[in-house]
Enzyme design. Sequence first.
Site, PDB file in Angstrom:
ATOM      1  N   ASP A  42      23.688 -20.102  35.950  1.00 19.61           N
ATOM      2  CA  ASP A  42      24.078 -18.957  35.108  1.00 19.61           C
ATOM      3  C   ASP A  42      23.216 -18.753  33.857  1.00 19.61           C
ATOM      4  OD1 ASP A  42      26.138 -19.689  36.782  1.00 19.61           O
ATOM      5  OD2 ASP A  42      27.523 -20.197  35.166  1.00 19.61           O
ATOM      6  N   TRP A  66      21.591 -28.997  41.157  1.00 16.46           N
ATOM      7  CA  TRP A  66      22.580 -28.906  40.089  1.00 16.46           C
ATOM      8  C   TRP A  66      22.909 -30.319  39.573  1.00 16.46           C
ATOM      9  CZ3 TRP A  66      27.430 -30.618  38.807  1.00 16.46           C
ATOM     10  CH2 TRP A  66      28.116 -29.892  37.824  1.00 16.46           C
ATOM     11  N   GLU A 222      35.408 -17.183  37.323  1.00 18.82           N
ATOM     12  CA  GLU A 222      34.483 -17.854  36.407  1.00 18.82           C
ATOM     13  C   GLU A 222      33.746 -16.803  35.590  1.00 18.82           C
ATOM     14  OE1 GLU A 222      33.033 -21.640  39.043  1.00 18.82           O
ATOM     15  OE2 GLU A 222      31.945 -19.801  39.430  1.00 18.82           O
TER      16      GLU A 222
HETATM   17  C1  FRU Z   1      29.383 -20.627  37.654  1.00 16.39           C
HETATM   18  C2  FRU Z   1      29.687 -22.006  37.113  1.00 16.39           C
HETATM   19  C3  FRU Z   1      30.450 -21.895  35.817  1.00 16.39           C
HETATM   20  C4  FRU Z   1      30.154 -23.197  35.163  1.00 16.39           C
HETATM   21  C5  FRU Z   1      28.727 -23.431  35.566  1.00 16.39           C
HETATM   22  C6  FRU Z   1      28.352 -24.873  35.741  1.00 16.39           C
HETATM   23  O1  FRU Z   1      28.216 -20.507  38.368  1.00 16.39           O
HETATM   24  O2  FRU Z   1      30.427 -22.728  38.071  1.00 16.39           O
HETATM   25  O3  FRU Z   1      31.821 -21.642  35.976  1.00 16.39           O
HETATM   26  O4  FRU Z   1      30.313 -23.149  33.776  1.00 16.39           O
HETATM   27  O5  FRU Z   1      28.535 -22.743  36.774  1.00 16.39           O
HETATM   28  O6  FRU Z   1      26.987 -25.029  35.970  1.00 16.39           O
END
Ligand code: FRU
Length: 506
Positions: A42, A66, A222
């Site tokens: 994000d 990630w 989110e």
């Molecule tokens: C959305 C998300 C958010 C979180 C972030 C973690 O893509 O899941 O809700 O803050 O990514 O990387």
Amino acid sequence: MQGTALILGAALAACAFAQPPAYNQPYRPQYHFSPREHWTNDPNGLVYFDGEYHLFFQYNPFGDQWGHMSWGHAVSRDLVHWQELPVALPESDGIMIFTGSTVVDENNTSGFCTGGKPCMVAVYTGHTPAAAGHPALQTQNLAYSNDRGRSWTKYSGNPVLNLNLRDFRDPHVSWSPEAKQWVMAVALPTEHKVLFYGSPNLKEWQRLSEFGPAGATGGAWECPIFTKVPVAGGADSRWILKVGVNPGGVQGGSGEQYFVGTFDGTHFVNANPPSTTLWTDYGKDCYCALTFNHMPTGAAPVMIGWMNNWQYASKVPTSPWRGQMTAPRKLQLRQTADGLRLFQMPADAIESLRSSHFTWDGQSVADLNRALGEHAKGSSLELQIVMSPGQASEIGWKVFSGGGSYTTVGYRNGDLFMDRNHSGLTDFSPTFPLRTAVPVDTGGKPVELTILLDRSTVEVFGQSGQVALTNLVYPPAGAQGVEFYSIGGRPGPVRVDVWQLRSGWK
Ligand code: FRU
């Protein structure tokens, strides 16, 4: 009728980029932001301050998957030339820095600002992963900067908001003239709710109200944004509450919906029934989009999203980076037969990258394609198109065409669609090859498209931005052709402008 073609500037093919090798790998977008290396998801903390646009982003400083989530940082003076800076907010003490927003504290309400000047305050989710003996915890936290975002201090009083929940994240904060205080929209993902909080100083927060469930609830909610958007043709504006949904997006996996309504300083009132679902994008690859806070007075809101989908984000075939942002888009609400709807178009800054220009107005498809083949090849292009089906059942364009690969953007039976089944590399995930479509009622008028192409990105804005379709593609090297096609009859006239867009990497 013969068409007319006009080619301005140097031959498009001769327009070699002058970008550094670090930004010249296969699929590397040239005017969309991507980190030099490693993983991003994000966009975070988008804010304009003191002549600079700041783009923070979910970032793993240690690899292309990630993990170790931190806020990476880039700045730009114009939204298209980006310079990556060192990590702004690193993971520390086992707490990851999840998504959030940044505000400019003009009046030092927080007490963080020094020297009688405004400072930047980031409001982010601290994520403590589950470990032996304790479940995961998500809380809201602050960090501040007194040097235009170059160095950051995490607030010693963190967290500022803790409900002892595993899922409570992605605070979006802005100053509300209605409430005369800071207002935070923050997601309760598993309950499909957005909670609203108010604060005079960013440190103490009081619950104002809650919104939801409503609209699409097929997955976690989110990345809310809560922002005012002007209504075209007057001084009026309305509030938009945009919410990411993952999974359960319109094309599967992650997607985004919005609600439009009013805000009295405490409650957001949805102008539509809770059953109405409005999507911000009908492609598969625009998620957790965020608008810039603190924009210059009179400027339209500008939004940037993560151009990806959680279904296959970890597998996209790019290296040494993984993850990239959409083009900046300016937002507007417009009155339609169904009520106020969000329109988005590329931000004006994209125009500053235009170089060679090809323009055509005519009816002979063969002549058009010959001229396009000679003069309009490229992997970073802007296309502006006006076309009508005429007697054809389908009309459209093949872009990134060559070597048997192409991506189709077309209009058929009242649907605007994009098809990436033959776009090149698609087999890294079974959910990647697909056709995405959205009904578009042109009211008998021609179909109008703006298309942005950038090596691995296709963004389509239909009917002045009434619909957007954003999709990733991985075409083979050299697949740079643009062609018009029609099926089932003679198409109406076609007008097209093609600009080569310069690289934003210096
Ligand atoms: C959305 C998300 C958010 C979180 C972030 C973690 O893509 O899941 O809700 O803050 O990514 O990387």
